[in-house]
Design an enzyme around this catalytic site. Structure first.
Site, PDB file in Angstrom:
ATOM      1  N   ARG A  96       0.860  -1.187   0.000  1.00 48.61           N
ATOM      2  CA  ARG A  96       0.000   0.000   0.000  1.00 48.61           C
ATOM      3  C   ARG A  96       0.890   1.228   0.000  1.00 48.61           C
ATOM      4  O   ARG A  96       1.728   1.397   0.881  1.00 48.61           O
ATOM      5  CB  ARG A  96      -0.927   0.034   1.211  1.00 48.61           C
ATOM      6  CG  ARG A  96      -2.113   1.017   1.011  1.00 48.61           C
ATOM      7  CD  ARG A  96      -2.952   1.212   2.272  1.00 48.61           C
ATOM      8  NE  ARG A  96      -2.175   1.922   3.271  1.00 48.61           N
ATOM      9  CZ  ARG A  96      -2.125   1.580   4.565  1.00 48.61           C
ATOM     10  NH1 ARG A  96      -2.804   0.563   5.022  1.00 48.61           N
ATOM     11  NH2 ARG A  96      -1.372   2.267   5.395  1.00 48.61           N
ATOM     12  N   GLU A 110       4.844   7.004   2.403  1.00 44.59           N
ATOM     13  CA  GLU A 110       5.645   5.783   2.553  1.00 44.59           C
ATOM     14  C   GLU A 110       5.033   4.676   1.720  1.00 44.59           C
ATOM     15  O   GLU A 110       3.884   4.753   1.295  1.00 44.59           O
ATOM     16  CB  GLU A 110       5.744   5.354   4.023  1.00 44.59           C
ATOM     17  CG  GLU A 110       4.404   4.992   4.611  1.00 44.59           C
ATOM     18  CD  GLU A 110       4.497   4.103   5.860  1.00 44.59           C
ATOM     19  OE1 GLU A 110       5.551   3.523   6.138  1.00 44.59           O
ATOM     20  OE2 GLU A 110       3.453   3.978   6.529  1.00 44.59           O
ATOM     21  N   ASN A 112       4.138   0.797   2.129  1.00 48.85           N
ATOM     22  CA  ASN A 112       4.009  -0.301   3.098  1.00 48.85           C
ATOM     23  C   ASN A 112       4.103  -1.623   2.368  1.00 48.85           C
ATOM     24  O   ASN A 112       3.292  -1.916   1.489  1.00 48.85           O
ATOM     25  CB  ASN A 112       2.651  -0.224   3.801  1.00 48.85           C
ATOM     26  CG  ASN A 112       2.480   1.079   4.566  1.00 48.85           C
ATOM     27  OD1 ASN A 112       3.025   1.227   5.649  1.00 48.85           O
ATOM     28  ND2 ASN A 112       1.754   2.026   3.998  1.00 48.85           N
ATOM     29  N   SER A 117      -2.847  -2.945   6.019  1.00 50.10           N
ATOM     30  CA  SER A 117      -4.157  -3.328   6.555  1.00 50.10           C
ATOM     31  C   SER A 117      -5.259  -2.367   6.119  1.00 50.10           C
ATOM     32  O   SER A 117      -5.027  -1.433   5.363  1.00 50.10           O
ATOM     33  CB  SER A 117      -4.078  -3.397   8.072  1.00 50.10           C
ATOM     34  OG  SER A 117      -3.737  -2.137   8.573  1.00 50.10           O
ATOM     35  N   LYS A 269      12.080   2.806   5.513  1.00 51.29           N
ATOM     36  CA  LYS A 269      12.123   4.218   5.119  1.00 51.29           C
ATOM     37  C   LYS A 269      13.500   4.614   4.600  1.00 51.29           C
ATOM     38  O   LYS A 269      13.625   5.497   3.752  1.00 51.29           O
ATOM     39  CB  LYS A 269      11.658   5.076   6.286  1.00 51.29           C
ATOM     40  CG  LYS A 269      10.157   4.832   6.526  1.00 51.29           C
ATOM     41  CD  LYS A 269       9.607   5.393   7.794  1.00 51.29           C
ATOM     42  CE  LYS A 269       8.109   5.181   7.883  1.00 51.29           C
ATOM     43  NZ  LYS A 269       7.702   3.837   8.359  1.00 51.29           N
ATOM     44  N   LYS A 328      12.210  10.501  10.844  1.00 48.22           N
ATOM     45  CA  LYS A 328      11.616   9.155  10.942  1.00 48.22           C
ATOM     46  C   LYS A 328      12.669   8.077  11.217  1.00 48.22           C
ATOM     47  O   LYS A 328      13.663   7.997  10.496  1.00 48.22           O
ATOM     48  CB  LYS A 328      10.928   8.783   9.619  1.00 48.22           C
ATOM     49  CG  LYS A 328       9.827   9.716   9.183  1.00 48.22           C
ATOM     50  CD  LYS A 328       9.088   9.116   7.979  1.00 48.22           C
ATOM     51  CE  LYS A 328       7.995  10.032   7.499  1.00 48.22           C
ATOM     52  NZ  LYS A 328       7.186   9.413   6.429  1.00 48.22           N
ATOM     53  N   GLU A 332       7.413   0.934  11.843  1.00 53.78           N
ATOM     54  CA  GLU A 332       6.099   0.947  11.213  1.00 53.78           C
ATOM     55  C   GLU A 332       5.036   1.034  12.292  1.00 53.78           C
ATOM     56  O   GLU A 332       5.284   0.689  13.438  1.00 53.78           O
ATOM     57  CB  GLU A 332       5.871  -0.370  10.442  1.00 53.78           C
ATOM     58  CG  GLU A 332       6.843  -0.642   9.325  1.00 53.78           C
ATOM     59  CD  GLU A 332       6.762   0.387   8.228  1.00 53.78           C
ATOM     60  OE1 GLU A 332       5.666   0.906   7.962  1.00 53.78           O
ATOM     61  OE2 GLU A 332       7.814   0.691   7.633  1.00 53.78           O
ATOM     62  N   GLY A 333       3.835   1.436  11.883  1.00 52.30           N
ATOM     63  CA  GLY A 333       2.689   1.293  12.773  1.00 52.30           C
ATOM     64  C   GLY A 333       2.285   2.557  13.512  1.00 52.30           C
ATOM     65  O   GLY A 333       1.378   2.527  14.345  1.00 52.30           O
ATOM     66  N   ARG A 412      -7.700   8.000   4.867  1.00 55.40           N
ATOM     67  CA  ARG A 412      -7.715   8.285   6.305  1.00 55.40           C
ATOM     68  C   ARG A 412      -7.685   9.788   6.508  1.00 55.40           C
ATOM     69  O   ARG A 412      -6.926  10.483   5.834  1.00 55.40           O
ATOM     70  CB  ARG A 412      -6.504   7.635   6.988  1.00 55.40           C
ATOM     71  CG  ARG A 412      -6.616   6.126   7.076  1.00 55.40           C
ATOM     72  CD  ARG A 412      -5.344   5.503   7.578  1.00 55.40           C
ATOM     73  NE  ARG A 412      -4.234   5.756   6.666  1.00 55.40           N
ATOM     74  CZ  ARG A 412      -2.995   5.341   6.891  1.00 55.40           C
ATOM     75  NH1 ARG A 412      -2.694   4.694   7.993  1.00 55.40           N
ATOM     76  NH2 ARG A 412      -2.039   5.600   6.007  1.00 55.40           N
TER      77      ARG A 412
HETATM   78  P1  ADP Z   1       4.303   4.680   9.850  1.00 56.49           P
HETATM   79  O1  ADP Z   1       5.133   3.588   9.294  1.00 56.49           O
HETATM   80  O2  ADP Z   1       4.402   4.813  11.313  1.00 56.49           O
HETATM   81  O3  ADP Z   1       2.885   4.641   9.336  1.00 56.49           O
HETATM   82  P2  ADP Z   1       4.554   7.093   8.226  1.00 56.49           P
HETATM   83  O4  ADP Z   1       5.738   7.474   7.444  1.00 56.49           O
HETATM   84  O5  ADP Z   1       3.363   6.660   7.460  1.00 56.49           O
HETATM   85  O6  ADP Z   1       4.994   6.015   9.294  1.00 56.49           O
HETATM   86  O7  ADP Z   1       4.145   8.317   9.143  1.00 56.49           O
HETATM   87  C1  ADP Z   1       3.066   8.271  10.041  1.00 56.49           C
HETATM   88  C2  ADP Z   1       2.146   9.452   9.813  1.00 56.49           C
HETATM   89  O8  ADP Z   1       2.863  10.674   9.937  1.00 56.49           O
HETATM   90  C3  ADP Z   1       1.527   9.500   8.428  1.00 56.49           C
HETATM   91  O9  ADP Z   1       0.350   8.726   8.390  1.00 56.49           O
HETATM   92  C4  ADP Z   1       1.275  10.982   8.229  1.00 56.49           C
HETATM   93  O10 ADP Z   1       0.046  11.358   8.839  1.00 56.49           O
HETATM   94  C5  ADP Z   1       2.407  11.640   8.993  1.00 56.49           C
HETATM   95  N1  ADP Z   1       3.534  11.957   8.091  1.00 56.49           N
HETATM   96  C6  ADP Z   1       4.522  11.120   7.722  1.00 56.49           C
HETATM   97  N2  ADP Z   1       5.379  11.707   6.869  1.00 56.49           N
HETATM   98  C7  ADP Z   1       4.905  12.954   6.680  1.00 56.49           C
HETATM   99  C8  ADP Z   1       5.341  14.082   5.895  1.00 56.49           C
HETATM  100  N3  ADP Z   1       6.433  14.007   5.147  1.00 56.49           N
HETATM  101  N4  ADP Z   1       4.602  15.206   5.949  1.00 56.49           N
HETATM  102  C9  ADP Z   1       3.485  15.291   6.711  1.00 56.49           C
HETATM  103  N5  ADP Z   1       3.027  14.274   7.480  1.00 56.49           N
HETATM  104  C10 ADP Z   1       3.722  13.117   7.465  1.00 56.49           C
HETATM  105 MG    MG Z   2       2.129   5.034   7.480  1.00 59.84          MG
END
Ligand code: ADP
Ligand code: MG
Length: 436
Positions: A96, A110, A112, A117, A269, A328, A332-333, A412
């Site tokens: 995803r 990102e 996944n 899920s 990442k 970051k 994950e999660g 979401r």
């Molecule tokens: P995870 O693996 O924990 O899901 P993500 O990279 O998806 O990590 O980051 C978690 C959340 O943080 C995302 O769902 C988003 O809402 C926010 N986020 C992540 N990267 C960015 C970004 N570059 N700009 C704005 N919000 C972000």
């Molecule tokens: Mg995410």
């Protein structure tokens, strides 16, 4: 509304194992049609990128070796990876790719590659909202059906390859909360066939036995053709060595893994950051210039924090302007990232080696809308931002691609001021786009 959600199984379990309605946005959210279609069209290219990344074992190896110096969790996964080479000949994954949208432009948050899920709940919600809002331009979803069909294709491939009949193993978390989402997927797999689906956690490696010669995997006396991981992506889940032993046994079996350990690592990442380098991307995509251009058009700025001159410069850049970035780690999660002024203090705490296991990303400022949301039976009005996820399925035998498709969506929505984004973790709500 909560009654309707409960009746439609748009639910998960709370921490006490009681069924509760999933938090949703009451109305579909206006969403750029151009951005939606662009993300959908891109998905086969991202699916292929996962396959090409695991085929570029030198790259994956060097990234993981570096991360392993300061990240115990990655180091453990990397050990299993090294013992599992070469890459298996049957490859299947459900990915995803998540995006935020500024204007009509998509920026990948990102990719996944493990435990992508919510396809089940998102499919149910899109069906419900299409009935409630017949005038709204709600795109067809069908994520759970398409993913379910692809499971059947994967099992067929395994059965043909090894001239056998096999079952599917779901690896789930202890105290799994997302059972309704998983059940919708299970229903759509068994809609068309009579494949047996077994659920286990990683807790007890004795559950899993391997035929020493053929490496066929058996659970409850049934041969397993496909292992689907809805667990195993975060360090807290591995409560003892037994969990690691289970993961290693599953990986060394001839069953198709969704994902195999290499594809799990391809979703790191750090891999995402390294692949923003045009040369590296082009080489990984085996010199396919068109696909490379297509993929990179959705990339946000992502910067290395390696213990190199470049990493130092990027770190300085973030210290001087922390609000511009998200920091970051390789997790994950949800709930792991650092935003705003805390980027500064976090960067100052880390040693150069620790810092190199993080990446820095441009903070996206997505379009803002109004939303009415319901969570725990309480309705509230918020100023909201959304994140679009596009599911993708890919099935291959060696280099022969059997299936490579985009497979529906997840939207979401969360309060504008909230940094993180998970639904079950309580940050965001399930939503459906109304295309504009
Ligand atoms: P995870 O693996 O924990 O899901 P993500 O990279 O998806 O990590 O980051 C978690 C959340 O943080 C995302 O769902 C988003 O809402 C926010 N986020 C992540 N990267 C960015 C970004 N570059 N700009 C704005 N919000 C972000
Ligand atoms: Mg995410």
């Amino acid at each position: 509304m909560e009654e309707i959600l409960l009746n439609n199984e748009i639910c998960f379990n709370d921490t006490e194992n009681v069924k509760i309605h999933a938090p949703i946005s009451l109305n579909p959210t206006p969403f750029s049609s151009k951005a939606f279609h662009r993300a959908t069209e891109l998905q086969p290219a991202f699916n292929l990128l996962v396959l090409r990344t695991i085929q570029n074992s030198t790259l994956l190896h060097s990234i993981c070796q570096q991360l392993s110096k300061s990240d115990q969790f990655i180091s453990k996964l990397f050990q299993i990876y090294q013992n599992s080479l070469p890459v298996p000949r049957l490859f299947f994954n459900v990915n995803r790719s998540d995006y935020m949208v500024e204007g009509d432009s998509i920026y990948q948050i990102e990719l996944n590659t493990i435990s992508a899920s919510l396809a089940g709940l998102s499919t149910k919600l899109s069906e419900l909202q299409a009935i409630r809002f017949p005038q709204d331009p709600i795109p067809e979803n069908g994520a759970s059906y398409r993913i379910g069909e692809s499971f059947n294709e994967a099992i067929k491939l395994y059965n043909t390859e090894f001239k056998t009949t096999s079952s599917i193993l779901f690896i789930v978390q202890e105290n799994e909360r997302n059972v309704f989402d998983q059940q919708i997927l299970i229903n759509s797999i068994s809609n068309s066939t009579t494949i047996t689906i077994i659920k286990k956690t990683l807790a007890n490696p004795q559950m899993f036995s391997l035929d020493s010669k053929s490496k066929a995997l058996f659970v409850d006396n049934q041969e397993i053709g496909l292992v689907y991981f809805r667990a195993g992506y975060s360090p807290e889940e591995y409560k003892s060595q037994l969990f690691w032993d289970s993961r290693a046994i599953l990986e060394s079996s001839r069953a198709i893994k969704c994902p195999d350990i290499a594809s799990h690592l391809a979703g790191l990442k750090k891999v995402q950051q390294v692949l923003t380098d045009p040369e590296t991307l082009l080489q990984t995509m085996q010199n396919d210039k068109d696909l490379t251009d297509n993929l990179s058009s959705s990339f946000a700025g992502i910067y290395s924090l390696d213990a190199t001159e470049e990493g130092e410069m990027n770190c300085e850049m973030a210290l001087n302007d922390p609000e511009r970035f998200v920091l970051k780690p390789q997790r994950e999660g949800g709930g792991n990232n650092t935003y705003g002024l805390q980027v500064q203090s976090r960067l100052q705490e880390l040693t150069p080696i620790e810092r190199s296991a993080y990446i820095l990303m441009d903070r996206i400022r997505p379009n803002v809308t109004k939303a009415s949301i319901i969570r725990n039976s309480i309705i509230s009005e918020i100023s909201a931002v959304s994140e679009l996820g596009i599911y993708g399925i890919i099935l291959a035998r060696n280099d022969q691609i059997i299936l490579n498709k985009s497979a529906g969506y997840l939207l979401r929505t969360k309060p504008e001021e909230s940094d993180e984004g998970g639904v079950v973790s309580g940050f965001s709500v399930l939503d459906i786009p109304a295309l504009q």
